[in-house]
Write an enzyme that holds these catalytic residues in place. Sequence first.
Site: not given
Ligand code: PLP
Ligand code: COI
Length: 340
Positions: A81, A183, A219
């Site tokens: 990612r 991200k 989201e």
């Molecule tokens: N959506 C956003 C906007 C986020 O910042 C995060 C955090 O990482 C997620 C979703 C969840 O992603 P992940 O499950 O890969 O941590």
């Molecule tokens: C995560 O879940 O890793 C995130 O980045 C969410 C938040 C702390 C920005």
Amino acid sequence: MAKEIDWSNLGFGYIQTEKRYVSNYKNGAWDEGVLTEDANVVLNECAGVLQYAQTIFEGMKAYTTEDGKIVVFRPDLNAARMADSAKRLEMPVFPEDRFVDAVAKTVEANIDYVPPFGSGATLYIRPYMFGSNPVIGVKPAQEYQFRVFVTPVGPYFKGGAKPIVIKVSDFDRAAPHGTGHIKAGLNYAMSLHAIVTAHEEGYAENMYLDAATRTKVEETGGANFIFITKDGKFVTPKSDSILPSITRRSLEYVAKEYLGLEVEEREVFFDEVKDFAECGLCGTAAVISPVGKIVDHGKEICFPSGMEEMGPVTKKLYDTLTGIQMGRIEAPEGWIKVIK
Ligand code: PLP
Ligand code: COI
């Protein structure tokens, strides 16, 4: 020796640990990278990140398993990612195998900060990368720094597994064809006013709707949505402008393969949210945080699962996912990277 930290009372905050990983990109190549004790970054006043926000990041966690191993959950997906994020912001890709190696090295160098099994805390891992050389015309930097630091954390939302109340935001998070699917720091900068506003009004988070029509669920600021229908189906929004959460993708697999649920990844209209039995936010930081109520300009949607505890299906998903992460339940092939 494990550090003297009150693991069970940690919030989601920054605690400086001993070592971090740093690699610099210059003249078209990444250097070999080092672990350093220096937690500060010194940059030119005109660095690309400072002027035009050329920065991306990742988030994952290290866990102590029941049998005392230290493991990281699916870091290869974070590496992939981050490569996607880099390409979208015209940054060089930090090689994916080196990303995983840097994560492993940083965790190992701070092993005493990995919270013990059963403490409720975990070690949050934050890889990130930014344009470091001076840039004044709007263009990508030519030099970059990739870093990884770790910090022990507790629950993202106060109260841990207690259901939260969120609001439908009047602000948009991501435009169609924009950067919502990567991200990038910029996605979070523009969400700050919305989250401060939500907190001032007493809400834990925002539900963002699609920017084009304001009819579909996207989201929150830091997590994807999952819903459970009254007949027990797992439903999660599909959109090109949300972050492809690794937790959500893992839960889709867990729902189907471990719990035998029907899984639907599809557009979710806000109008149908009132008909779901359970709602949760999922992400690395959020794990699965149950949502008890959504407020849309004074109109309340109260899920039958209530404000006291997670709904029964959410609970099964939570127990199975965390069971896999903490080594209590056998993981699918390749999900767990053992550090030590
Ligand atoms: N959506 C956003 C906007 C986020 O910042 C995060 C955090 O990482 C997620 C979703 C969840 O992603 P992940 O499950 O890969 O941590
Ligand atoms: C995560 O879940 O890793 C995130 O980045 C969410 C938040 C702390 C920005």
